[in-house]
Design an enzyme around this catalytic site. Structure first.
Site, PDB file in Angstrom:
ATOM      1  N   ILE A 125       0.827  -1.221   0.000  1.00 41.07           N
ATOM      2  CA  ILE A 125       0.000   0.000   0.000  1.00 41.07           C
ATOM      3  C   ILE A 125       0.862   1.273   0.000  1.00 41.07           C
ATOM      4  O   ILE A 125       0.418   2.311  -0.488  1.00 41.07           O
ATOM      5  CB  ILE A 125      -0.990  -0.015   1.191  1.00 41.07           C
ATOM      6  CG1 ILE A 125      -2.188   0.898   0.916  1.00 41.07           C
ATOM      7  CG2 ILE A 125      -0.313   0.322   2.507  1.00 41.07           C
ATOM      8  CD1 ILE A 125      -3.355   0.695   1.863  1.00 41.07           C
ATOM      9  N   VAL A 182       1.306  -3.125   8.603  1.00 43.72           N
ATOM     10  CA  VAL A 182       1.145  -2.058   7.611  1.00 43.72           C
ATOM     11  C   VAL A 182       1.449  -0.695   8.242  1.00 43.72           C
ATOM     12  O   VAL A 182       1.967   0.210   7.569  1.00 43.72           O
ATOM     13  CB  VAL A 182      -0.257  -2.139   6.953  1.00 43.72           C
ATOM     14  CG1 VAL A 182      -1.370  -1.751   7.883  1.00 43.72           C
ATOM     15  CG2 VAL A 182      -0.307  -1.327   5.679  1.00 43.72           C
ATOM     16  N   ASP A 183       1.159  -0.550   9.513  1.00 40.84           N
ATOM     17  CA  ASP A 183       1.449   0.702  10.245  1.00 40.84           C
ATOM     18  C   ASP A 183       2.954   1.002  10.203  1.00 40.84           C
ATOM     19  O   ASP A 183       3.372   2.123   9.847  1.00 40.84           O
ATOM     20  CB  ASP A 183       0.960   0.515  11.692  1.00 40.84           C
ATOM     21  CG  ASP A 183       0.901   1.803  12.492  1.00 40.84           C
ATOM     22  OD1 ASP A 183       1.134   2.875  11.920  1.00 40.84           O
ATOM     23  OD2 ASP A 183       0.606   1.717  13.701  1.00 40.84           O
ATOM     24  N   SER A 224      -7.534  -4.838  10.705  1.00 42.06           N
ATOM     25  CA  SER A 224      -7.721  -5.835  11.782  1.00 42.06           C
ATOM     26  C   SER A 224      -7.400  -7.271  11.367  1.00 42.06           C
ATOM     27  O   SER A 224      -7.519  -8.182  12.188  1.00 42.06           O
ATOM     28  CB  SER A 224      -9.149  -5.799  12.359  1.00 42.06           C
ATOM     29  OG  SER A 224      -9.348  -4.679  13.179  1.00 42.06           O
TER      30      SER A 224
HETATM   31  N1  AR6 Z   1       0.577  -3.107   2.322  1.00 46.04           N
HETATM   32  C1  AR6 Z   1      -0.655  -3.644   2.379  1.00 46.04           C
HETATM   33  N2  AR6 Z   1      -1.067  -4.500   3.341  1.00 46.04           N
HETATM   34  C2  AR6 Z   1      -0.157  -4.844   4.286  1.00 46.04           C
HETATM   35  C3  AR6 Z   1       1.164  -4.324   4.317  1.00 46.04           C
HETATM   36  C4  AR6 Z   1       1.523  -3.408   3.268  1.00 46.04           C
HETATM   37  N3  AR6 Z   1       2.747  -2.870   3.200  1.00 46.04           N
HETATM   38  N4  AR6 Z   1       1.800  -4.847   5.391  1.00 46.04           N
HETATM   39  C5  AR6 Z   1       0.942  -5.668   6.011  1.00 46.04           C
HETATM   40  N5  AR6 Z   1      -0.245  -5.670   5.342  1.00 46.04           N
HETATM   41  P1  AR6 Z   1      -1.790  -5.464  10.485  1.00 46.04           P
HETATM   42  P2  AR6 Z   1      -4.133  -4.991  12.240  1.00 46.04           P
HETATM   43  C6  AR6 Z   1      -1.481  -6.414   5.658  1.00 46.04           C
HETATM   44  O1  AR6 Z   1      -1.257  -6.444  11.458  1.00 46.04           O
HETATM   45  O2  AR6 Z   1      -4.494  -6.423  12.244  1.00 46.04           O
HETATM   46  C7  AR6 Z   1       0.178  -2.682  14.114  1.00 46.04           C
HETATM   47  O3  AR6 Z   1       1.242  -2.965  14.976  1.00 46.04           O
HETATM   48  C8  AR6 Z   1      -1.371  -7.612   6.562  1.00 46.04           C
HETATM   49  O4  AR6 Z   1      -0.885  -8.743   5.848  1.00 46.04           O
HETATM   50  O5  AR6 Z   1      -0.860  -4.478   9.892  1.00 46.04           O
HETATM   51  O6  AR6 Z   1      -5.211  -3.972  12.063  1.00 46.04           O
HETATM   52  C9  AR6 Z   1      -0.625  -1.463  14.568  1.00 46.04           C
HETATM   53  O7  AR6 Z   1       0.185  -0.489  15.173  1.00 46.04           O
HETATM   54  C10 AR6 Z   1      -2.817  -7.783   7.005  1.00 46.04           C
HETATM   55  O8  AR6 Z   1      -3.581  -8.476   6.012  1.00 46.04           O
HETATM   56  O9  AR6 Z   1      -3.012  -4.597  11.140  1.00 46.04           O
HETATM   57  C11 AR6 Z   1      -1.609  -2.075  15.521  1.00 46.04           C
HETATM   58  O10 AR6 Z   1      -1.045  -2.214  16.806  1.00 46.04           O
HETATM   59  C12 AR6 Z   1      -3.329  -6.338   7.070  1.00 46.04           C
HETATM   60  O11 AR6 Z   1      -2.358  -5.560   6.361  1.00 46.04           O
HETATM   61  C13 AR6 Z   1      -1.881  -3.429  14.930  1.00 46.04           C
HETATM   62  O12 AR6 Z   1      -0.728  -3.769  14.157  1.00 46.04           O
HETATM   63  C14 AR6 Z   1      -3.484  -5.777   8.467  1.00 46.04           C
HETATM   64  O13 AR6 Z   1      -2.492  -6.311   9.332  1.00 46.04           O
HETATM   65  C15 AR6 Z   1      -3.087  -3.403  14.009  1.00 46.04           C
HETATM   66  O14 AR6 Z   1      -3.378  -4.728  13.604  1.00 46.04           O
END
Ligand code: AR6
Length: 178
Positions: free
Chosen positions: A13, A35-36, A119
């Site tokens: 993203i 992703v954050d 999430s």
């Molecule tokens: N581009 C697109 N999607 C992605 C990327 C990327 N670069 N990287 C990961 N994903 P998550 P949550 C996907 O864990 O469950 C953080 O520490 C990933 O594979 O990022 O909402 C925050 O600070 C998954 O399908 O978010 C919060 O503490 C999706 O993005 C916590 O994680 C969401 O995974 C939020 O957890």
């Protein structure tokens, strides 16, 4: 047709040149993993500086910042619910992430927006259920707000892509049969 405005992408993203990308943040808005972490790394430290001024964000709500070194103009930070089995308001909170983000997009003249699967990583939300909520809320919003040009769902993982494909097929069929 609403379905023509919704795109399903396999991508990182942080590479997308859109008006806004959505961040799956936590309530501190001060960064994290997944992703954050990727968004903060790509945007540079100025993003964290602006986030510090926002004083956090409640679960289900959203706040907007600039995109700094990202190709995207803005980042909309939303906080998804942690999955606790589904009886603690998780579906309504996840739906609210999508509607709050889309409303903020509209208020800031954002025409193109990309969402990750909020999430569905660390927070453990079942992907098939999350995808249905994401698509349903987006279709409903687009029906009422035609000024939004495109909404992309960015799927990092194959299971996420398949879940969104299924959700889109479901809602596309609904649109055709109306
Ligand atoms: N581009 C697109 N999607 C992605 C990327 C990327 N670069 N990287 C990961 N994903 P998550 P949550 C996907 O864990 O469950 C953080 O520490 C990933 O594979 O990022 O909402 C925050 O600070 C998954 O399908 O978010 C919060 O503490 C999706 O993005 C916590 O994680 C969401 O995974 C939020 O957890």
């Amino acid at each position: 047709m609403i379905k023509d405005k919704i795109k399903l992408l396999k991508a990182d993203i942080t590479t997308l040149r859109v008006d806004a990308i959505v961040n799956a943040a936590n309530t501190s808005l001060l960064g994290g993993g997944g992703v954050d972490g990727a968004i903060h790394r790509a945007a540079g430290p100025e993003l964290l500086d602006e986030c510090r001024t926002l004083r956090g964000c409640s679960t289900g709500q959203a706040k907007i910042t600039r995109g700094y070194r990202l190709p995207a103009k803005h980042v909309i930070h939303t906080v998804g619910p942690v999955w606790h089995g589904g009886r603690q308001g998780e579906p309504a909170l996840l739906a609210s992430c999508y509607t709050s983000s889309l409303k903020l997009a509209k208020e800031n003249d954002v025409k193109t927006i990309a969402f990750p699967a909020i999430s569905c990583g660390v927070y453990g939300y079942p992907v098939s259920q999350a995808a249905m909520i994401a698509v349903k809320e987006t279709v409903t919003f687009l029906e009422k707000n035609p000024e939004l040009d495109s909404v992309s769902f960015v799927c990092f993982d194959d299971d996420v892509y398949e879940a969104y494909q299924h959700a889109l097929d479901t809602f596309t069929k609904d649109e055709v049969s109306k």
